[in-house]
Design a protein around this motif. Structure first.
Motif, PDB file in Angstrom:
ATOM      1  N   SER A 205      71.295   2.689  88.424  1.00 35.16           N
ATOM      2  CA  SER A 205      71.823   2.055  87.221  1.00 35.16           C
ATOM      3  C   SER A 205      71.573   2.941  86.003  1.00 35.16           C
ATOM      4  N   LEU A 206      72.192   2.574  84.893  1.00 35.62           N
ATOM      5  CA  LEU A 206      71.949   3.293  83.653  1.00 35.62           C
ATOM      6  C   LEU A 206      70.488   3.136  83.236  1.00 35.62           C
ATOM      7  N   LYS A 208      67.178   2.172  80.965  1.00 38.07           N
ATOM      8  CA  LYS A 208      66.851   0.912  80.292  1.00 38.07           C
ATOM      9  C   LYS A 208      67.400   0.890  78.864  1.00 38.07           C
ATOM     10  N   GLU A 210      70.089   2.501  77.748  1.00 32.51           N
ATOM     11  CA  GLU A 210      71.543   2.355  77.789  1.00 32.51           C
ATOM     12  C   GLU A 210      71.938   0.922  78.152  1.00 32.51           C
ATOM     13  N   THR A 211      71.217   0.336  79.114  1.00 34.12           N
ATOM     14  CA  THR A 211      71.490  -1.052  79.494  1.00 34.12           C
ATOM     15  C   THR A 211      71.194  -2.004  78.345  1.00 34.12           C
ATOM     16  N   ILE A 214      74.061  -2.318  75.938  1.00 35.75           N
ATOM     17  CA  ILE A 214      75.123  -3.213  76.422  1.00 35.75           C
ATOM     18  C   ILE A 214      74.708  -4.665  76.254  1.00 35.75           C
ATOM     19  N   THR A 215      73.474  -4.974  76.642  1.00 33.74           N
ATOM     20  CA  THR A 215      72.980  -6.346  76.548  1.00 33.74           C
ATOM     21  C   THR A 215      72.953  -6.837  75.103  1.00 33.74           C
ATOM     22  N   LEU A 230      75.038  -8.450  85.131  1.00 35.65           N
ATOM     23  CA  LEU A 230      75.354  -7.150  84.557  1.00 35.65           C
ATOM     24  C   LEU A 230      74.916  -6.057  85.534  1.00 35.65           C
ATOM     25  N   GLN A 231      75.855  -5.239  85.973  1.00 28.73           N
ATOM     26  CA  GLN A 231      75.582  -4.144  86.911  1.00 28.73           C
ATOM     27  C   GLN A 231      76.184  -2.856  86.357  1.00 28.73           C
ATOM     28  N   THR A 232      75.433  -1.766  86.466  1.00 28.62           N
ATOM     29  CA  THR A 232      75.896  -0.489  85.929  1.00 28.62           C
ATOM     30  C   THR A 232      75.613   0.632  86.916  1.00 28.62           C
ATOM     31  N   ARG A 233      76.374   1.696  86.790  1.00 34.24           N
ATOM     32  CA  ARG A 233      76.110   2.928  87.534  1.00 34.24           C
ATOM     33  C   ARG A 233      76.819   4.073  86.835  1.00 34.24           C
ATOM     34  N   VAL A 241      80.668  -0.347  84.507  1.00 29.10           N
ATOM     35  CA  VAL A 241      79.935  -1.532  84.057  1.00 29.10           C
ATOM     36  C   VAL A 241      80.655  -2.778  84.578  1.00 29.10           C
TER      37      VAL A 241
END
Length: 301
Positions: A205-206, A208, A210-211, A214-215, A230-233, A241
């Motif tokens: 995932s991205l 912390k 970067e996440t 988004i949050t 929420l899922q990222t890569r 995202v």
């Protein structure tokens, strides 16, 4: 041709010239440090070629065979590069230890010092050019290339200093000792390259930070009741995202669609230097607990 690709071609050409000069002088002089620098330049050549290939292929649009593009080629290149660097470092370590056991005098000292001085001048010019391109386009691949060659600049300076010490003091042992130091540096520097490439291939995932960006953006939206899953890569310069947005059950599909489009645009603004691919699922209520139970039952069976 994009300036980033031109920069990698210039890097490749420069590294190729340095390989020829260093390898020739390293072999005839018997200097482990110069030979180690030649192998390091050979790795630089491989890295620059890989970077050009990765930049070229990553520009390809998704097709029927690669629906999500070829961004992971950068990760594959990192793993290959890290492996080559590690193996070369072990070879240099072996050569240095062998020279300590069976000492051999360095010949053609003036030529060795000359080729290292030439290497410093050429590498310094390349670093200035790559930094200029990196500042202009903020491309991560070029920034990494500039940092890599900047490290080579310091290494070449250390080798020139050691050759000078040998020339004026006759302390030959410093050559294999410096070779050991370069080998250890190469092996340790390969580890983060390998780790980053492998983690990207495993769809890490991205970060912390970067996440959290988004949050924070999602939490400030007043047109939704919440969000979950929420899922990222990341795959090279591509960021994927996926998120569920919770709307009021009275919200029309058209309004939910408009808000989702706005969220997609805002996500892309959060990462202006990357290609962001948002996948948004709209919910009329918060079904996160239900979905988690379904996932647990699926794995239980």
């Amino acid at each position: 041709m994009r300036i980033e690709k031109k920069a990698t071609l210039i890097s490749s050409t420069t590294a190729g010239i340095l390989v020829l000069f260093k390898l020739a002088i390293g072999i005839i002089s018997g200097s482990v440090a110069v030979l180690a620098s030649a192998i390091d330049s050979l790795l630089d050549l491989s890295v620059s070629i890989f970077n050009f290939f990765a930049l070229h292929q990553s520009e390809r649009k998704p097709d029927e065979n690669f629906n999500f593009g070829l961004g992971k080629l950068e990760a594959v290149a990192s793993v290959v590069e890290g492996t080559i660097i590690s193996i070369s470092g072990l070879f240099i370590l072996y050569s240095a230890i062998d020279k300590i056991i069976t000492p051999r005098a360095i010949e053609y000292m003036e030529a060795s010092m000359g080729v290292m001085l030439f290497s410093i001048i050429l590498t310094g010019a390349l670093v200035l050019f790559l930094n200029h391109v990196a500042k202009k386009n903020n491309n991560l691949v070029i920034r990494a290339d500039a940092l890599h060659y900047k490290t080579d600049l310091f290494t070449n300076g250390a080798i020139l200093l050691s050759l000078g010490i040998i020339h004026f003091s006759g302390f030959e042992l410093i050559d294999p000792l410096l070779g050991i130091g370069i080998a250890i540096y190469m092996i340790t520097s390969a580890f983060p390259i390998l780790k980053e490439g492998l983690m990207m291939l495993l769809d890490v995932s991205l970060t912390k930070e970067e996440t959290a960006r988004i949050t924070t953006m999602l939490n400030r939206l007043q047109k939704i009741n919440g969000h979950h899953h929420l899922q990222t890569r990341r795959a090279g310069s591509d960021i994927f995202v996926s998120v569920h947005l919770v709307f009021d059950d009275a919200t029309s599909l058209l309004d939910a669609h408009k808000v989702s489009d706005q969220v997609e645009s805002m996500m892309r603004m959060l990462f202006p230097n990357d290609r962001v691919h948002p996948f948004i699922h709209t919910d009329p209520y918060d079904d996160s607990d239900i979905n988690e139970m379904e996932v647990e039952q699926l794995y239980a069976t």
